[in-house]
Scaffold this active site. Structure first.
Site, short mmCIF file in Angstrom:
data_model
loop_
_atom_site.label_atom_id
_atom_site.label_comp_id
_atom_site.label_asym_id
_atom_site.label_seq_id
_atom_site.Cartn_x
_atom_site.Cartn_y
_atom_site.Cartn_z
N ASP A 55 5.39 0.67 -11.37
CA ASP A 55 5.67 0.51 -9.95
C ASP A 55 6.58 -0.70 -9.81
OD1 ASP A 55 5.40 0.83 -7.14
OD2 ASP A 55 3.87 -0.74 -7.12
N ASP A 57 7.32 -2.83 -6.32
CA ASP A 57 6.87 -3.87 -5.40
C ASP A 57 5.41 -4.23 -5.64
OD1 ASP A 57 9.24 -4.30 -3.64
OD2 ASP A 57 9.00 -2.15 -3.37
#
Length: 348
Positions: A55, A57
């Protein structure tokens, strides 16, 4: 429109994930992109692969938690909340400026694709060196003509990404970006540089490594909830573009992470491929669980179990060992050797 109006907010509840028949712009573009990815994967000569799915953020970078103050607030007064918000706003401005000035974002903001090559079947390959992108009137409807115009822009964006930030920004802007990066890294106790170092370790120092006559190739893939163009710009600004190629950046904005994970599984399909998901959100957690992949949950809080600095390839190796039964000897060559045994069988 602010960048984070385009981010999917993490929910505190869990909903069941099942595969859906979500497609890209149309089935022809989707299937062509997937077939192209399969051909790329088939050209990799290593017999076994480890695919790390990251991922962005609140995992590889911190931005949303800086902007809303939650990162600093978790430190109970140790961190200056206002300073963190100001740093986040600077990043938001830099990201949007680069998107608009160099990546056609004002023109194509409403046209998100899961991968940069999604519309490559519409690209006729013409020389774009003298093409006037300000005069081709790209816009609705999203018919074949406008898809070709969008494909042209995607080709240029891919080229700029591959060439790096120095190919588009002047020295003064590069220095400003470097100063902001160092400021952010200091404020977050080296979160950015530590995450980048782990990403680099996971990519391996060589194209492939050999253990007991078995070759392993390590591959970094990014699956982000944000839209594609800002996510590519973030990779450039946060210094991870050399570790994640543009082909390996997926936007789950329209299609969801499970669909992206399924494409990645098809792309790197084979009996000797291992997958590991690293992220902070419920969506990647549920998608990993559905596919029976190990999931390492990132927690930015000071007392978080997995955060940066702190998370290492040794820990990720624990999760891979539980899921795939790799021996310590195999894990050791990837920097995951350990004398302890992971007894936990549920990885979420």
């Amino acid at each position: 429109m602010g960048l984070f109006m385009r981010l999917v907010l993490c929910c505190c509840w869990i909903v069941p994930l099942v595969p859906e028949n979500t497609t890209m712009s149309d089935s022809r573009a989707n299937e062509s992109a997937i077939e192209n990815e399969k051909r790329v994967a088939e050209n990799i000569s290593c017999r076994r692969k480890i695919v790390y799915i990251w991922d962005m953020d609140e995992t590889l970078i911190l931005l949303k938690s800086l902007l809303d103050g939650t990162y600093a607030e978790a430190f109970s007064g140790v961190k200056d909340v206002r300073r963190g918000i100001d740093i986040g706003k600077l990043w938001e401005k830099y990201i949007l400026d680069v998107c608009d000035d160099y990546f056609f974002y004002e023109q194509i903001e409403s046209y998100n694709e899961p991968v940069i090559d999604a519309l490559s079947p519409y690209d006729d390959g013409i020389d774009l060196s003298d093409y006037d992108f300000s005069q081709d009137n790209i816009g609705p409807p999203k018919d074949d003509l406008n898809k070709r115009k969008l494909a042209y822009r995607h080709r240029v964006i891919a080229q700029k990404y591959k060439q790096g930030l120095h190919s588009i920004l002047d020295q003064k802007k590069i220095e400003l970006c470097n100063d902001l990066y160092e400021m952010t890294d200091s404020y977050t106790d080296r979160w950015l540089s530590s995450a980048r170092a782990l990403l680099q370790h996971c990519s391996g120092n060589k194209e492939s490594t050999t253990v007991d006559d078995t070759e392993f190739q390590c591959i970094n893939v990014l699956v982000t909830a944000g839209s594609l163009i800002p996510s590519l710009v973030k990779c450039l600004l946060f210094r991870i573009d050399s570790l994640i190629t543009y082909e390996n950046v997926y936007s789950a904005w329209d299609v969801g992470k499970l669909r992206c994970f399924t494409w990645i599984k098809e792309r790197f399909s084979g009996p000797d491929v291992q997958f590991c998901v690293i992220g902070d959100g419920w969506e990647e957690c549920e998608a990993a669980e559905f596919l029976r992949w190990p999931f390492v949950k990132i927690d930015p809080k000071p007392d978080g179990l997995h955060r940066f600095p702190g998370l290492t390839q040794v820990t990720i190796g624990h999760y891979l060992s539980v899921a795939y039964g790799r021996s310590d000897a195999e894990a050791g060559d990837q920097g995951t050797s350990t004398t302890s045994t992971v007894t936990q069988t549920k990885l979420l």
